[in-house]
Write a protein that holds these residues in place. Structure first.
Motif, PDB file in Angstrom:
ATOM      1  N   LYS A 175      -7.077  13.433 -18.949  1.00 59.86           N
ATOM      2  CA  LYS A 175      -7.577  14.798 -19.094  1.00 59.86           C
ATOM      3  C   LYS A 175      -8.952  15.011 -18.461  1.00 59.86           C
ATOM      4  N   SER A 176      -9.666  13.937 -18.171  1.00 53.97           N
ATOM      5  CA  SER A 176     -11.032  14.074 -17.673  1.00 53.97           C
ATOM      6  C   SER A 176     -11.314  13.007 -16.621  1.00 53.97           C
ATOM      7  N   LYS A 177     -12.465  13.145 -15.980  1.00 53.11           N
ATOM      8  CA  LYS A 177     -12.877  12.139 -14.997  1.00 53.11           C
ATOM      9  C   LYS A 177     -13.084  10.784 -15.665  1.00 53.11           C
ATOM     10  N   THR A 178     -13.576  10.804 -16.902  1.00 47.58           N
ATOM     11  CA  THR A 178     -13.769   9.552 -17.638  1.00 47.58           C
ATOM     12  C   THR A 178     -12.447   8.866 -17.914  1.00 47.58           C
ATOM     13  N   ASP A 179     -11.444   9.649 -18.294  1.00 46.20           N
ATOM     14  CA  ASP A 179     -10.108   9.085 -18.515  1.00 46.20           C
ATOM     15  C   ASP A 179      -9.576   8.436 -17.237  1.00 46.20           C
ATOM     16  N   LEU A 180      -9.752   9.144 -16.118  1.00 43.89           N
ATOM     17  CA  LEU A 180      -9.264   8.629 -14.836  1.00 43.89           C
ATOM     18  C   LEU A 180      -9.994   7.346 -14.456  1.00 43.89           C
ATOM     19  N   LYS A 181     -11.305   7.336 -14.646  1.00 47.04           N
ATOM     20  CA  LYS A 181     -12.083   6.143 -14.306  1.00 47.04           C
ATOM     21  C   LYS A 181     -11.661   4.947 -15.152  1.00 47.04           C
ATOM     22  N   ASN A 182     -11.451   5.144 -16.447  1.00 45.76           N
ATOM     23  CA  ASN A 182     -11.018   4.048 -17.321  1.00 45.76           C
ATOM     24  C   ASN A 182      -9.639   3.538 -16.918  1.00 45.76           C
ATOM     25  N   TYR A 183      -8.753   4.458 -16.615  1.00 46.64           N
ATOM     26  CA  TYR A 183      -7.396   4.127 -16.163  1.00 46.64           C
ATOM     27  C   TYR A 183      -7.459   3.302 -14.874  1.00 46.64           C
ATOM     28  N   PHE A 184      -8.299   3.776 -13.953  1.00 48.28           N
ATOM     29  CA  PHE A 184      -8.469   3.124 -12.661  1.00 48.28           C
ATOM     30  C   PHE A 184      -9.066   1.723 -12.833  1.00 48.28           C
ATOM     31  N   ASP A 185     -10.107   1.604 -13.652  1.00 47.19           N
ATOM     32  CA  ASP A 185     -10.768   0.306 -13.854  1.00 47.19           C
ATOM     33  C   ASP A 185      -9.828  -0.705 -14.511  1.00 47.19           C
ATOM     34  N   GLN A 186      -9.025  -0.246 -15.465  1.00 48.39           N
ATOM     35  CA  GLN A 186      -8.086  -1.145 -16.137  1.00 48.39           C
ATOM     36  C   GLN A 186      -7.012  -1.639 -15.167  1.00 48.39           C
ATOM     37  N   ASN A 238      -0.610  11.903  -7.150  1.00 48.64           N
ATOM     38  CA  ASN A 238      -1.004  13.009  -8.023  1.00 48.64           C
ATOM     39  C   ASN A 238      -2.305  12.737  -8.782  1.00 48.64           C
ATOM     40  N   LEU A 239      -2.932  11.607  -8.476  1.00 46.21           N
ATOM     41  CA  LEU A 239      -4.217  11.273  -9.097  1.00 46.21           C
ATOM     42  C   LEU A 239      -5.343  11.665  -8.144  1.00 46.21           C
ATOM     43  N   ARG A 240      -6.364  12.246  -8.670  1.00 42.43           N
ATOM     44  CA  ARG A 240      -7.469  12.706  -7.826  1.00 42.43           C
ATOM     45  C   ARG A 240      -8.505  11.595  -7.657  1.00 42.43           C
ATOM     46  N   LEU A 241      -8.111  10.575  -6.928  1.00 39.48           N
ATOM     47  CA  LEU A 241      -9.022   9.463  -6.664  1.00 39.48           C
ATOM     48  C   LEU A 241      -9.968   9.835  -5.520  1.00 39.48           C
ATOM     49  N   THR A 242     -11.212   9.425  -5.641  1.00 44.03           N
ATOM     50  CA  THR A 242     -12.158   9.617  -4.551  1.00 44.03           C
ATOM     51  C   THR A 242     -11.867   8.612  -3.438  1.00 44.03           C
ATOM     52  N   GLU A 243     -12.438   8.849  -2.264  1.00 41.77           N
ATOM     53  CA  GLU A 243     -12.249   7.917  -1.159  1.00 41.77           C
ATOM     54  C   GLU A 243     -12.787   6.529  -1.516  1.00 41.77           C
ATOM     55  N   THR A 244     -13.886   6.500  -2.246  1.00 44.50           N
ATOM     56  CA  THR A 244     -14.440   5.213  -2.670  1.00 44.50           C
ATOM     57  C   THR A 244     -13.481   4.488  -3.606  1.00 44.50           C
ATOM     58  N   PHE A 273       1.471  -2.442 -11.808  1.00 45.33           N
ATOM     59  CA  PHE A 273       1.118  -1.026 -11.877  1.00 45.33           C
ATOM     60  C   PHE A 273       0.901  -0.629 -13.334  1.00 45.33           C
ATOM     61  N   PRO A 274       0.053   0.369 -13.589  1.00 45.00           N
ATOM     62  CA  PRO A 274      -0.060   0.901 -14.951  1.00 45.00           C
ATOM     63  C   PRO A 274       1.229   1.622 -15.344  1.00 45.00           C
ATOM     64  N   GLU A 275       1.330   1.944 -16.629  1.00 43.58           N
ATOM     65  CA  GLU A 275       2.481   2.708 -17.100  1.00 43.58           C
ATOM     66  C   GLU A 275       2.436   4.120 -16.520  1.00 43.58           C
ATOM     67  N   GLU A 276       3.532   4.539 -15.924  1.00 44.38           N
ATOM     68  CA  GLU A 276       3.621   5.891 -15.364  1.00 44.38           C
ATOM     69  C   GLU A 276       3.363   6.950 -16.431  1.00 44.38           C
ATOM     70  N   SER A 277       3.825   6.695 -17.625  1.00 47.04           N
ATOM     71  CA  SER A 277       3.691   7.675 -18.710  1.00 47.04           C
ATOM     72  C   SER A 277       2.248   7.910 -19.124  1.00 47.04           C
ATOM     73  N   TRP A 333       0.802  -1.214   0.000  1.00 46.22           N
ATOM     74  CA  TRP A 333       0.000   0.000   0.000  1.00 46.22           C
ATOM     75  C   TRP A 333       0.844   1.276   0.000  1.00 46.22           C
ATOM     76  N   PRO A 334       1.964   1.354   0.721  1.00 44.51           N
ATOM     77  CA  PRO A 334       2.823   2.544   0.584  1.00 44.51           C
ATOM     78  C   PRO A 334       3.290   2.779  -0.853  1.00 44.51           C
ATOM     79  N   LEU A 335       3.575   1.697  -1.591  1.00 46.24           N
ATOM     80  CA  LEU A 335       3.957   1.847  -2.997  1.00 46.24           C
ATOM     81  C   LEU A 335       2.786   2.385  -3.824  1.00 46.24           C
ATOM     82  N   VAL A 336       1.604   1.869  -3.542  1.00 51.44           N
ATOM     83  CA  VAL A 336       0.412   2.333  -4.268  1.00 51.44           C
ATOM     84  C   VAL A 336       0.148   3.800  -3.959  1.00 51.44           C
ATOM     85  N   GLU A 337       0.230   4.180  -2.702  1.00 50.28           N
ATOM     86  CA  GLU A 337      -0.031   5.582  -2.332  1.00 50.28           C
ATOM     87  C   GLU A 337       0.963   6.525  -2.990  1.00 50.28           C
ATOM     88  N   SER A 338       2.199   6.086  -3.110  1.00 51.48           N
ATOM     89  CA  SER A 338       3.191   6.904  -3.803  1.00 51.48           C
ATOM     90  C   SER A 338       2.834   7.075  -5.277  1.00 51.48           C
TER      91      SER A 338
END
Length: 288
Positions: free
Chosen positions: A270-281, A231-237, A260-264, A222-227
């Motif tokens: 650019k959007s909440k949809t992009d973040l959600k797709n990234y997160f789900d993948q 810089n990602l605006r994840l919700t508490e959920t 982990f996903p690719e850092e790059s 979890w410390p690795l994940v938090e690091s």
């Protein structure tokens, strides 16, 4: 650490005897019994009483204790299905509160001796398929058509417990006590059915949660994940769901490197949809 909530004494009595639990002295309203680090709480009937009992008990614990506490609600339920036999036990995978129209989804119990699952509807009063019964809500054939199990505490327990305990620590299980004939169950019958069910569940309830001793999750993973997500605006959920996925991966792959996903790829969010797709993948890679 385990906590078990019952509505009435007849449901709890076989467990109290088996555990050899003793009542503890405290300033609250509800009866709490303890043996070592295992607790049994009796709330009284109804979802409000159950929710208050959960809240009162939770406030006797520290946050680290809550995180390690297995929290169950067991009890009787009426069934609208003739194929459900008296004494059949089900884990609950969906709870619907009839008065508020809220739905809740407990996690599945893995590796249980009891394999059956179904959904539960929580009513404010006892339910019957018969007409004009005092103190009961009478349901017609259409209302009974999609009814599996009914009780008066499930939604109150789960909604309150989810405020204080991790969702993956919470479970609800019900045994069939009647087929909605409009009669109250006899205490001795409830005790007998619960005692039979308890024999297959007691060891499961007293067994520590599998992730409590998985130190690598809290100290390494979890410390690795938090690091990575700082810089990602994840919700508490989203953070909560991600931690569940990390636990899922580590329990099944104790010696593998956490994916982990690719850092790059972060630069393209650019959007909440992009973040959600990234997160789900990302979560998908943790559930292989």
């Amino acid at each position: 650490m385990s906590a078990l909530f019952f509505a009435v004494l007849s449901e709890a009595k076989p467990w109290l005897t088996k555990l050899e639990a003793k009542p503890i002295s405290h300033s609250g309203k509800f009866r709490i019994f303890q043996k070592d680090n295992h607790y049994i709480i009796i709330s009284g009937t109804g979802k409000l009483s159950m929710a208050l009992a959960v809240s009162e008990f939770a406030h006797t614990l520290s946050k680290p204790e809550r995180n390690q506490m297995k929290v169950w609600n067991l009890g009787i339920a009426g069934s609208g299905r003739s194929e459900h036999k008296l004494g059949d036990f089900f884990w609950i995978n969906k709870i619907s509160d009839v008065s508020s129209s809220k739905d809740f989804y407990p996690d599945r119990i893995l590796n249980s001796n009891f394999k059956k699952e179904t959904n539960l509807k929580t009513f404010d009063r006892p339910v019957t398929k018969e007409k004009q019964r005092d103190r009961f809500i009478s349901l017609n054939s259409e209302e009974l058509e999609n009814l599996n199990l009914v009780d008066m505490e499930g939604s109150g327990f789960f909604e309150a417990a989810s405020l204080y305990f991790p969702l993956e620590n919470i479970a609800v299980g019900k045994l069939v006590s009647d087929h909605l004939e409009g009669k109250f169950c006899q205490a001795e019958d409830v005790e007998t059915m619960m005692a039979k069910t308890m024999e297959g569940l007691f060891e499961e309830w007293t067994r520590p949660l599998p992730w409590v001793n998985a130190d690598s999750i809290e100290t390494v993973d979890w410390p690795l994940v938090e690091s990575f997500i700082q810089n990602l605006r994840l919700t508490e959920t989203m953070r909560h769901d991600l931690k569940k996925s990390v636990r899922f991966f580590r329990l099944r792959h104790p010696n593998s490197q956490l994916p982990f996903p690719e850092e790059s790829d972060k630069i393209n969010l650019k959007s909440k949809t992009d973040l959600k797709n990234y997160f789900d993948q990302w979560r998908e890679t943790l559930h292989v």
